[in-house]
Design a protein around this motif. Structure first.
Motif, PDB file in Angstrom:
ATOM      1  N   PRO A   1     -18.811  28.660 -23.042  1.00 40.53           N
ATOM      2  CA  PRO A   1     -18.002  28.021 -23.912  1.00 40.53           C
ATOM      3  C   PRO A   1     -17.450  29.325 -24.887  1.00 40.53           C
ATOM      4  N   LEU A   2     -18.216  30.504 -24.908  1.00 41.12           N
ATOM      5  CA  LEU A   2     -17.559  31.600 -25.722  1.00 41.12           C
ATOM      6  C   LEU A   2     -18.296  32.949 -25.122  1.00 41.12           C
ATOM      7  N   ASP A   3     -17.327  33.443 -24.029  1.00 40.22           N
ATOM      8  CA  ASP A   3     -17.945  34.626 -23.344  1.00 40.22           C
ATOM      9  C   ASP A   3     -17.446  36.000 -24.411  1.00 40.22           C
ATOM     10  N   GLY A   4     -18.414  36.944 -24.152  1.00 38.92           N
ATOM     11  CA  GLY A   4     -17.987  38.050 -25.242  1.00 38.92           C
ATOM     12  C   GLY A   4     -18.468  37.533 -26.646  1.00 38.92           C
ATOM     13  N   SER A   5     -19.162  36.725 -26.828  1.00 40.82           N
ATOM     14  CA  SER A   5     -19.523  36.388 -28.379  1.00 40.82           C
ATOM     15  C   SER A   5     -20.067  37.520 -29.257  1.00 40.82           C
ATOM     16  N   SER A   6     -20.525  38.577 -28.466  1.00 41.98           N
ATOM     17  CA  SER A   6     -20.932  39.900 -29.163  1.00 41.98           C
ATOM     18  C   SER A   6     -19.626  40.646 -30.029  1.00 41.98           C
ATOM     19  N   ASN A   7     -18.530  40.068 -29.403  1.00 45.70           N
ATOM     20  CA  ASN A   7     -17.207  40.685 -30.141  1.00 45.70           C
ATOM     21  C   ASN A   7     -16.689  39.756 -31.190  1.00 45.70           C
ATOM     22  N   ILE A   8     -17.141  38.549 -31.454  1.00 45.56           N
ATOM     23  CA  ILE A   8     -16.520  37.517 -32.023  1.00 45.56           C
ATOM     24  C   ILE A   8     -16.069  38.172 -33.605  1.00 45.56           C
ATOM     25  N   ASP A   9     -17.132  38.722 -34.164  1.00 47.06           N
ATOM     26  CA  ASP A   9     -17.277  39.092 -35.543  1.00 47.06           C
ATOM     27  C   ASP A   9     -16.497  40.321 -35.575  1.00 47.06           C
ATOM     28  N   ILE A  10     -16.050  41.015 -34.676  1.00 43.02           N
ATOM     29  CA  ILE A  10     -15.004  42.211 -34.916  1.00 43.02           C
ATOM     30  C   ILE A  10     -13.670  41.938 -34.304  1.00 43.02           C
ATOM     31  N   ASN A  11     -13.438  40.798 -34.167  1.00 46.88           N
ATOM     32  CA  ASN A  11     -12.201  40.220 -33.862  1.00 46.88           C
ATOM     33  C   ASN A  11     -11.532  40.606 -32.663  1.00 46.88           C
ATOM     34  N   LEU A  12     -12.343  41.214 -31.586  1.00 47.05           N
ATOM     35  CA  LEU A  12     -11.946  41.500 -30.149  1.00 47.05           C
ATOM     36  C   LEU A  12     -11.601  40.181 -29.363  1.00 47.05           C
ATOM     37  N   THR A  13     -11.263  40.516 -28.218  1.00 46.38           N
ATOM     38  CA  THR A  13     -10.876  39.502 -27.215  1.00 46.38           C
ATOM     39  C   THR A  13     -12.079  38.747 -26.886  1.00 46.38           C
ATOM     40  N   VAL A  14     -12.214  37.337 -26.770  1.00 45.65           N
ATOM     41  CA  VAL A  14     -13.257  36.539 -26.386  1.00 45.65           C
ATOM     42  C   VAL A  14     -12.765  35.509 -25.412  1.00 45.65           C
ATOM     43  N   GLY A  15     -13.559  34.623 -24.836  1.00 42.69           N
ATOM     44  CA  GLY A  15     -13.012  33.581 -23.860  1.00 42.69           C
ATOM     45  C   GLY A  15     -13.893  32.833 -23.416  1.00 42.69           C
ATOM     46  N   THR A  16     -13.309  31.534 -22.715  1.00 41.97           N
ATOM     47  CA  THR A  16     -14.178  30.493 -22.204  1.00 41.97           C
ATOM     48  C   THR A  16     -13.767  30.656 -20.658  1.00 41.97           C
ATOM     49  N   ILE A  17     -15.144  30.436 -19.932  1.00 44.72           N
ATOM     50  CA  ILE A  17     -14.993  30.369 -18.556  1.00 44.72           C
ATOM     51  C   ILE A  17     -15.381  29.203 -17.922  1.00 44.72           C
ATOM     52  N   PHE A  18     -14.702  28.469 -16.765  1.00 47.29           N
ATOM     53  CA  PHE A  18     -15.327  27.351 -16.170  1.00 47.29           C
ATOM     54  C   PHE A  18     -15.029  27.502 -14.775  1.00 47.29           C
ATOM     55  N   SER A  19     -16.149  26.690 -14.324  1.00 43.84           N
ATOM     56  CA  SER A  19     -16.145  26.444 -12.569  1.00 43.84           C
ATOM     57  C   SER A  19     -16.382  24.894 -12.328  1.00 43.84           C
ATOM     58  N   VAL A  20     -15.486  24.647 -11.314  1.00 45.03           N
ATOM     59  CA  VAL A  20     -15.734  22.973 -10.999  1.00 45.03           C
ATOM     60  C   VAL A  20     -16.083  22.740  -9.380  1.00 45.03           C
ATOM     61  N   LEU A  21     -17.002  21.970  -9.446  1.00 39.86           N
ATOM     62  CA  LEU A  21     -17.793  21.481  -8.148  1.00 39.86           C
ATOM     63  C   LEU A  21     -17.513  20.101  -8.033  1.00 39.86           C
ATOM     64  N   ARG A  22     -17.680  19.725  -6.696  1.00 34.77           N
ATOM     65  CA  ARG A  22     -17.809  18.336  -6.566  1.00 34.77           C
ATOM     66  C   ARG A  22     -18.954  17.879  -6.533  1.00 34.77           C
ATOM     67  N   CYS A  23     -19.160  16.427  -6.914  1.00 34.86           N
ATOM     68  CA  CYS A  23     -20.587  15.869  -6.763  1.00 34.86           C
ATOM     69  C   CYS A  23     -20.492  14.483  -6.126  1.00 34.86           C
ATOM     70  N   ARG A  24     -21.605  13.760  -5.914  1.00 40.37           N
ATOM     71  CA  ARG A  24     -21.596  12.359  -5.464  1.00 40.37           C
ATOM     72  C   ARG A  24     -21.100  11.464  -6.655  1.00 40.37           C
ATOM     73  N   GLU A  25     -20.222  10.524  -6.238  1.00 37.38           N
ATOM     74  CA  GLU A  25     -19.572   9.763  -7.394  1.00 37.38           C
ATOM     75  C   GLU A  25     -20.305   8.935  -7.913  1.00 37.38           C
ATOM     76  N   GLY A  26     -20.469   8.762  -9.124  1.00 36.47           N
ATOM     77  CA  GLY A  26     -21.187   7.499  -9.720  1.00 36.47           C
ATOM     78  C   GLY A  26     -22.696   7.687  -9.952  1.00 36.47           C
ATOM     79  N   VAL A  27     -23.198   8.722  -9.473  1.00 35.83           N
ATOM     80  CA  VAL A  27     -24.704   8.805  -9.712  1.00 35.83           C
ATOM     81  C   VAL A  27     -25.070   9.919 -10.737  1.00 35.83           C
ATOM     82  N   GLU A  28     -26.373  10.000 -11.035  1.00 33.27           N
ATOM     83  CA  GLU A  28     -26.878  10.625 -11.953  1.00 33.27           C
ATOM     84  C   GLU A  28     -27.083  12.217 -11.382  1.00 33.27           C
TER      85      GLU A  28
END
Ligand code: FBP
Length: 344
Positions: A122-149
């Motif tokens: 959710p917040l990459d580079g968070s060691s930089n957040i308090d010094i106002n440097l660029t941070v980010g969010t990274i995400f990866s999407v996979l398929r899964c079997r529908e409707g199951v836990e």
């Protein structure tokens, strides 16, 4: 690489871009577009929080630790909650996994389950957040079997199985960089209309570069191939490479990747001898795999030194891997150094 700004009527929004891409796919149902829309909505909310920072008291430590044993920042927790809340109700997901949460995150019973899984930092580079440097969010999407836990096993899939990967940069501009396996495109958030606009079409990493990125303070722990490579870069025009190299290290993976997408370079967070049980710092499932998909789609390479990152069969949602990526010629050189027997 940046295109000349277009008039509003010519601008392509992210939604239009994705719908036009999906039109070409026979089995596209629109679910993926809706899922991506929710991920982007969460990132817009995060952009707002990060931007307001001290004004809303979200800087500083949360005095708690995550599964990695790292002290969490307040924004690590806030951004994690924003992602979960934006994604759990939509009916597109079977489950989620986050850097900040030990186990896979279940979809609450009151919501339908869908055919995708999302893994995120959710917040990459968070060691930089308090010094106002660029941070980010990274995400990866996979398929899964529908409707199951989904079980944990359902998440432990090779990076080659990703259907989409992206990151959002919270820097001078808020930018989204995205691939669905059809090249890499960059979008800039127009804060006035709240829309991501296509500004960097078909990003390509230059094959050649004279810029490297590594945390030099770990030099004494590096393995011989990395020591040799960095020594040769630093030796410059008088050395075996016969050219001078520059060095950059933002300590925000998202910012280092974005620089390399724009002007080339090679990034290393290699295996080091500090803790042989810990094969690297960066996490495979929600840092290395999504970035490897993007880097390869932009013409670069991504390796551990010993193998292609996207071919790694994961064994743990929070496993760490050595990471070397960027301009093809330099990563190939490093892989070659790893394959050569060392004299030391
Ligand atoms: P998180 O902030 O998500 O834990 O990310 C790890 C990270 O900050 C990367 O963004 C960055 O590349 C690396 O760690 C920097 O490591 P170091 O502080 O050792 O230079």
């Amino acid at each position: 690489m940046t295109q000349t700004p277009k008039s509003p009527t010519e601008q392509v929004t992210l939604t239009q871009f994705i719908i036009e891409q999906q039109r070409g796919l026979p089995d596209a149902s629109g679910t993926f577009t809706l899922l991506l829309n929710n991920i982007v909505t969460a990132c817009k909310q995060i952009s707002h929080r990060v931007n307001r920072g001290a004004l809303i008291g979200v800087l500083g430590s949360a005095e708690s630790e995550n599964v990695q044993g790292e002290v969490q920042k307040k924004l690590d927790i806030i951004t994690n909650d924003i992602m979960v809340k934006a994604l759990d109700w939509g009916g597109h997901l079977g489950g989620m996994a986050s850097e900040e949460i030990d186990d896979p995150i279940k979809i609450p019973k009151q919501y339908p389950k869908g055919k995708y899984l999302v893994l995120f930092d959710p917040l990459d580079g968070s060691s930089n957040i308090d010094i106002n440097l660029t941070v980010g969010t990274i995400f990866s999407v996979l398929r899964c079997r529908e409707g199951v836990e989904p079980e944990t096993e359902d998440f432990l899939r090779k990076g080659t199985e990703q259907v989409c990967a992206g990151f959002v940069l919270y820097g001078p501009s808020t930018m989204l960089v995205l691939t669905t396996g059809n090249g890499v495109n960059g979008f800039t958030l127009d804060q006035d209309i709240g829309e991501f606009i296509l500004t960097h079409r078909n990003m390509r990493i230059p094959e050649e570069t004279s810029e490297f990125a590594i945390n030099m303070s770990n030099q004494r722990f590096w393995e011989p191939p990395v020591k040799r490579y960095i020594d040769e870069c630093i030796a410059g025009v008088e050395g075996p490479r016969g050219k001078n190299f520059n060095m950059r290290w933002v300590a925000s993976l998202v910012a280092d990747v974005y620089r390399i997408l724009n002007r080339g370079g090679v990034f290393l967070y290699p295996f080091d001898l500090r803790d042989p049980e810990r094969p690297g710092k960066l996490r495979l499932m929600y840092e290395a795999n999504p970035m490897a998909f993007i880097i390869e789609q932009a013409g670069g390479l991504c390796s551990t030194g010993a193998e292609r990152v996207l071919d790694i069969k994961p064994h743990d949602i929070h496993q760490r891997v050595p990471l070397i990526f960027g301009s093809k010629s330099e990563v190939e050189r490093l892989i070659g150094y790893y394959q050569q027997p060392t004299t030391e």
